[in-house]
Design a protein around this motif. Structure first.
Motif, PDB file in Angstrom:
ATOM      1  N   ASN A 158      94.579   4.830  39.112  1.00 13.79           N
ATOM      2  CA  ASN A 158      93.492   4.548  37.841  1.00 13.79           C
ATOM      3  C   ASN A 158      92.700   5.768  37.465  1.00 13.79           C
ATOM      4  OD1 ASN A 158      92.140   5.058  40.263  1.00 13.79           O
ATOM      5  ND2 ASN A 158      90.520   4.026  40.536  1.00 13.79           N
ATOM      6  N   GLU A 159      93.738   6.444  37.412  1.00 10.37           N
ATOM      7  CA  GLU A 159      93.692   8.015  36.487  1.00 10.37           C
ATOM      8  C   GLU A 159      92.932   7.403  34.977  1.00 10.37           C
ATOM      9  OE1 GLU A 159      95.635  12.321  36.243  1.00 10.37           O
ATOM     10  OE2 GLU A 159      96.585  10.215  37.021  1.00 10.37           O
ATOM     11  N   ARG A 160      91.782   8.584  34.840  1.00  6.04           N
ATOM     12  CA  ARG A 160      91.731   7.277  33.520  1.00  6.04           C
ATOM     13  C   ARG A 160      90.343   9.469  33.325  1.00  6.04           C
ATOM     14  NH1 ARG A 160      89.223   5.653  37.500  1.00  6.04           N
ATOM     15  NH2 ARG A 160      86.681   5.074  37.851  1.00  6.04           N
ATOM     16  N   VAL A 161      90.006   9.020  31.799  1.00  2.68           N
ATOM     17  CA  VAL A 161      89.178   9.852  30.974  1.00  2.68           C
ATOM     18  C   VAL A 161      88.007   9.358  31.171  1.00  2.68           C
ATOM     19  CG1 VAL A 161      89.054  11.580  29.373  1.00  2.68           C
ATOM     20  CG2 VAL A 161      90.764  11.161  30.530  1.00  2.68           C
ATOM     21  N   LEU A 162      86.901   9.509  30.977  1.00  3.90           N
ATOM     22  CA  LEU A 162      85.332   8.850  30.829  1.00  3.90           C
ATOM     23  C   LEU A 162      84.877  10.026  29.918  1.00  3.90           C
ATOM     24  CD1 LEU A 162      83.497   6.104  31.013  1.00  3.90           C
ATOM     25  CD2 LEU A 162      83.006   7.788  33.274  1.00  3.90           C
ATOM     26  N   ASN A 163      84.769   9.489  28.593  1.00  6.06           N
ATOM     27  CA  ASN A 163      83.265   9.861  27.589  1.00  6.06           C
ATOM     28  C   ASN A 163      82.556   9.004  27.679  1.00  6.06           C
ATOM     29  OD1 ASN A 163      86.945  10.599  26.701  1.00  6.06           O
ATOM     30  ND2 ASN A 163      85.044  11.560  25.688  1.00  6.06           N
ATOM     31  N   LYS A 164      81.266   9.284  27.655  1.00  7.73           N
ATOM     32  CA  LYS A 164      80.102   9.003  27.555  1.00  7.73           C
ATOM     33  C   LYS A 164      79.217   9.316  26.339  1.00  7.73           C
ATOM     34  CE  LYS A 164      78.658   8.109  32.706  1.00  7.73           C
ATOM     35  NZ  LYS A 164      78.238   8.666  33.598  1.00  7.73           N
ATOM     36  N   TYR A 165      79.168   8.725  25.553  1.00 11.33           N
ATOM     37  CA  TYR A 165      78.410   8.711  24.339  1.00 11.33           C
ATOM     38  C   TYR A 165      76.806   8.713  23.772  1.00 11.33           C
ATOM     39  CZ  TYR A 165      83.399   9.437  22.980  1.00 11.33           C
ATOM     40  OH  TYR A 165      84.305   9.382  22.086  1.00 11.33           O
ATOM     41  N   ILE A 166      77.054   7.569  24.167  1.00 10.83           N
ATOM     42  CA  ILE A 166      75.611   7.196  23.679  1.00 10.83           C
ATOM     43  C   ILE A 166      74.432   6.901  24.915  1.00 10.83           C
ATOM     44  CG2 ILE A 166      73.768   5.552  22.793  1.00 10.83           C
ATOM     45  CD1 ILE A 166      75.654   5.145  20.631  1.00 10.83           C
ATOM     46  N   HIS A 167      73.777   7.537  26.086  1.00  5.50           N
ATOM     47  CA  HIS A 167      73.255   7.689  27.314  1.00  5.50           C
ATOM     48  C   HIS A 167      71.867   8.597  27.023  1.00  5.50           C
ATOM     49  CE1 HIS A 167      75.298  10.815  29.225  1.00  5.50           C
ATOM     50  NE2 HIS A 167      75.868  10.642  28.098  1.00  5.50           N
ATOM     51  N   ALA A 168      71.211   8.053  28.417  1.00  3.32           N
ATOM     52  CA  ALA A 168      70.168   9.608  28.285  1.00  3.32           C
ATOM     53  C   ALA A 168      70.036  10.740  28.415  1.00  3.32           C
ATOM     54  CB  ALA A 168      69.589   8.785  29.767  1.00  3.32           C
ATOM     55  N   ASP A 169      71.357  11.069  28.975  1.00  2.00           N
ATOM     56  CA  ASP A 169      71.786  12.268  28.983  1.00  2.00           C
ATOM     57  C   ASP A 169      72.843  12.874  27.090  1.00  2.00           C
ATOM     58  OD1 ASP A 169      70.873  13.647  30.679  1.00  2.00           O
ATOM     59  OD2 ASP A 169      72.079  12.566  32.043  1.00  2.00           O
ATOM     60  N   GLY A 170      73.934  11.613  26.375  1.00  2.00           N
ATOM     61  CA  GLY A 170      73.852  11.692  25.190  1.00  2.00           C
ATOM     62  C   GLY A 170      73.241  11.949  24.167  1.00  2.00           C
ATOM     63  N   ILE A 171      73.589  10.848  23.158  1.00  2.11           N
ATOM     64  CA  ILE A 171      73.394  10.045  21.949  1.00  2.11           C
ATOM     65  C   ILE A 171      71.540  10.060  22.487  1.00  2.11           C
ATOM     66  CG2 ILE A 171      73.434   9.288  20.040  1.00  2.11           C
ATOM     67  CD1 ILE A 171      76.373  10.152  19.868  1.00  2.11           C
ATOM     68  N   GLN A 172      71.012  10.430  22.211  1.00  5.35           N
ATOM     69  CA  GLN A 172      69.601   9.429  22.220  1.00  5.35           C
ATOM     70  C   GLN A 172      69.613   7.851  21.923  1.00  5.35           C
ATOM     71  OE1 GLN A 172      67.001  10.432  25.012  1.00  5.35           O
ATOM     72  NE2 GLN A 172      68.883  11.339  25.704  1.00  5.35           N
ATOM     73  N   SER A 173      68.557   6.994  22.614  1.00  7.29           N
ATOM     74  CA  SER A 173      68.481   5.230  22.034  1.00  7.29           C
ATOM     75  C   SER A 173      67.537   4.872  23.042  1.00  7.29           C
ATOM     76  CB  SER A 173      69.936   5.232  22.066  1.00  7.29           C
ATOM     77  OG  SER A 173      70.194   4.641  23.492  1.00  7.29           O
ATOM     78  N   CYS A 174      67.533   3.772  22.439  1.00  9.84           N
ATOM     79  CA  CYS A 174      66.403   2.648  22.334  1.00  9.84           C
ATOM     80  C   CYS A 174      66.864   2.510  24.317  1.00  9.84           C
ATOM     81  CB  CYS A 174      65.583   2.028  21.394  1.00  9.84           C
ATOM     82  SG  CYS A 174      64.500   0.967  22.246  1.00  9.84           S
ATOM     83  N   GLN A 175      67.866   1.573  23.858  1.00 13.17           N
ATOM     84  CA  GLN A 175      68.400   0.319  25.051  1.00 13.17           C
ATOM     85  C   GLN A 175      69.455   0.785  25.290  1.00 13.17           C
ATOM     86  OE1 GLN A 175      68.162  -3.118  25.615  1.00 13.17           O
ATOM     87  NE2 GLN A 175      68.189  -4.108  23.223  1.00 13.17           N
ATOM     88  N   LEU A 176      70.336   1.229  23.850  1.00 14.00           N
ATOM     89  CA  LEU A 176      71.993   0.914  23.393  1.00 14.00           C
ATOM     90  C   LEU A 176      72.582   2.102  24.349  1.00 14.00           C
ATOM     91  CD1 LEU A 176      74.568  -0.678  22.162  1.00 14.00           C
ATOM     92  CD2 LEU A 176      74.261   1.214  20.371  1.00 14.00           C
ATOM     93  N   MET A 177      73.440   1.515  25.079  1.00 10.78           N
ATOM     94  CA  MET A 177      74.970   2.595  25.666  1.00 10.78           C
ATOM     95  C   MET A 177      76.223   2.414  25.418  1.00 10.78           C
ATOM     96  SD  MET A 177      72.646   2.416  29.470  1.00 10.78           S
ATOM     97  CE  MET A 177      73.645   3.346  30.770  1.00 10.78           C
ATOM     98  N   LEU A 178      76.494   3.609  25.306  1.00  9.76           N
ATOM     99  CA  LEU A 178      78.010   3.644  24.898  1.00  9.76           C
ATOM    100  C   LEU A 178      78.751   4.589  25.355  1.00  9.76           C
ATOM    101  CD1 LEU A 178      79.228   1.765  21.732  1.00  9.76           C
ATOM    102  CD2 LEU A 178      79.840   4.319  22.413  1.00  9.76           C
ATOM    103  N   GLY A 179      80.452   3.942  26.001  1.00  6.41           N
ATOM    104  CA  GLY A 179      81.420   4.953  25.849  1.00  6.41           C
ATOM    105  C   GLY A 179      82.533   4.485  25.651  1.00  6.41           C
ATOM    106  N   VAL A 180      83.687   5.466  26.110  1.00  6.31           N
ATOM    107  CA  VAL A 180      85.020   4.891  25.907  1.00  6.31           C
ATOM    108  C   VAL A 180      85.947   5.662  27.175  1.00  6.31           C
ATOM    109  CG1 VAL A 180      87.295   5.184  24.857  1.00  6.31           C
ATOM    110  CG2 VAL A 180      84.755   5.200  23.770  1.00  6.31           C
ATOM    111  N   THR A 181      86.400   4.690  28.525  1.00  8.09           N
ATOM    112  CA  THR A 181      87.676   5.033  28.912  1.00  8.09           C
ATOM    113  C   THR A 181      88.944   4.612  28.608  1.00  8.09           C
ATOM    114  OG1 THR A 181      85.917   4.607  31.014  1.00  8.09           O
ATOM    115  CG2 THR A 181      88.133   5.091  31.735  1.00  8.09           C
ATOM    116  N   THR A 182      89.597   5.700  28.747  1.00  7.37           N
ATOM    117  CA  THR A 182      91.166   5.970  28.602  1.00  7.37           C
ATOM    118  C   THR A 182      91.977   6.303  29.577  1.00  7.37           C
ATOM    119  OG1 THR A 182      90.516   6.760  26.394  1.00  7.37           O
ATOM    120  CG2 THR A 182      92.974   6.818  27.194  1.00  7.37           C
ATOM    121  N   LEU A 183      92.926   4.793  30.126  1.00 10.52           N
ATOM    122  CA  LEU A 183      93.779   5.258  31.194  1.00 10.52           C
ATOM    123  C   LEU A 183      95.446   6.299  30.873  1.00 10.52           C
ATOM    124  CD1 LEU A 183      91.794   3.004  32.074  1.00 10.52           C
ATOM    125  CD2 LEU A 183      93.157   2.211  33.207  1.00 10.52           C
TER     126      LEU A 183
END
Length: 277
Positions: A158-183
């Protein structure tokens, strides 16, 4: 837009393979010159895909949403998953997205159009939209700006790279959270040990999956697990009561997006391997 209603976990235990796929698997999102979307009654999340080849595609569906424009009471995230450069125009302002770039568009933006910069090299844009009660500014973020985090190991597949885009410490939103995981090559497992978060639903889009490869997406209650066999550029709607993890026949990438009551990663309830059945 296709509309899907919620299901009872007690009933899901009786579902056939075909019924599971009808309820939770989303196929055919990326059709040339169309925006295809599915509206889930789980936290009112919408997932969609756009592959503009000719003219720009306008984000709209008044018949389903019963609103004057798409983002009247919604926010949306746009992830470019491949092909040429995508051009997303928001109320007249254009944003160019390369692969793995994300654009967040907040509540109240009235005219959103998706196009390909080069019609001979069409883009593929994944769309996720959630209800919103507050406005946040439009913002683009590249994969490099998402502070890639390296996790796991080859020893545990499970070696992977996690990218968090839309979240409390990234792009601010009302409730949506979004990221990408690449194995990484040689790794196949995502989100294992698995978890649930009963106050948020989640949607997965699997991409960069080779033509012959498949993902075995695990779902269901921890004591009553099921699975879906998923191909490239197919999505899974994951109910709040369900685990969500998977293993592939080769490495892959996936976009995870969440909506619901909580706006945090700390509400996860991890499931011990000995309790999975």
């Amino acid at each position: 837009m296709e509309v899907r209603h919620t299901t009872n976990p007690a009933d899901v235990k009786q579902y056939t393979t075909e019924r599971l796929r009808q309820e939770f698997l989303v196929e055919g999102l990326f059709e040339p010159n169309k925006i295809n979307m599915v509206y889930s009654h789980y936290d009112r999340l919408i997932v969609g895909g756009a592959s503009p080849v000719g003219e720009a595609l306008r984000l709209e569906d008044q018949e389903t949403l019963k609103t004057e424009y798409f983002l009247e009471r919604r926010e949306a995230g746009f992830l470019h998953i491949g092909g040429g450069v995508a051009v997303i125009t928001v109320d007249g302002e254009a944003y160019e997205l390369s692969k793995l770039d994300v654009l967040y568009v907040g509540k109240g933006k009235q005219d959103v159009q998706i196009a390909s910069k080069d019609k001979n090299d069409p883009a593929k844009v994944y769309i996720v939209s959630a209800n919103a009660h507050a406005e946040y500014p439009t913002r683009k973020m590249t994969a490099e700006e998402a502070n890639p985090t390296h996790l796991g190991s080859l020893e545990t597949s499970n070696e992977r790279v996690l990218n968090k885009y839309i979240h409390a410490d990234g792009i601010q939103s009302c409730q949506l959270m979004l990221g990408v995981t690449t194995l990484k090559p040689g790794s196949i497992w995502n989100t294992m040990p698995t978890h649930v978060h009963d106050r948020r639903m989640e949607a997965y889009l699997y991409f960069d999956v080779s033509e012959e490869a498949r993902i075995f997406h695990m779902m269901g209650e921890p004591s009553e697990t099921r699975h879906l066999v998923v191909a490239n550029e197919q999505a899974v709607i994951s109910p709040p009561w369900s685990i969500h993890s998977g293993a592939g026949t080769s490495n892959y990438a996936f976009c995870w997006a969440m909506a619901g009551e909580n706006y945090t990663f700390s509400d996860q309830e991890f499931i011990s391997m000995k309790d999975l059945k």
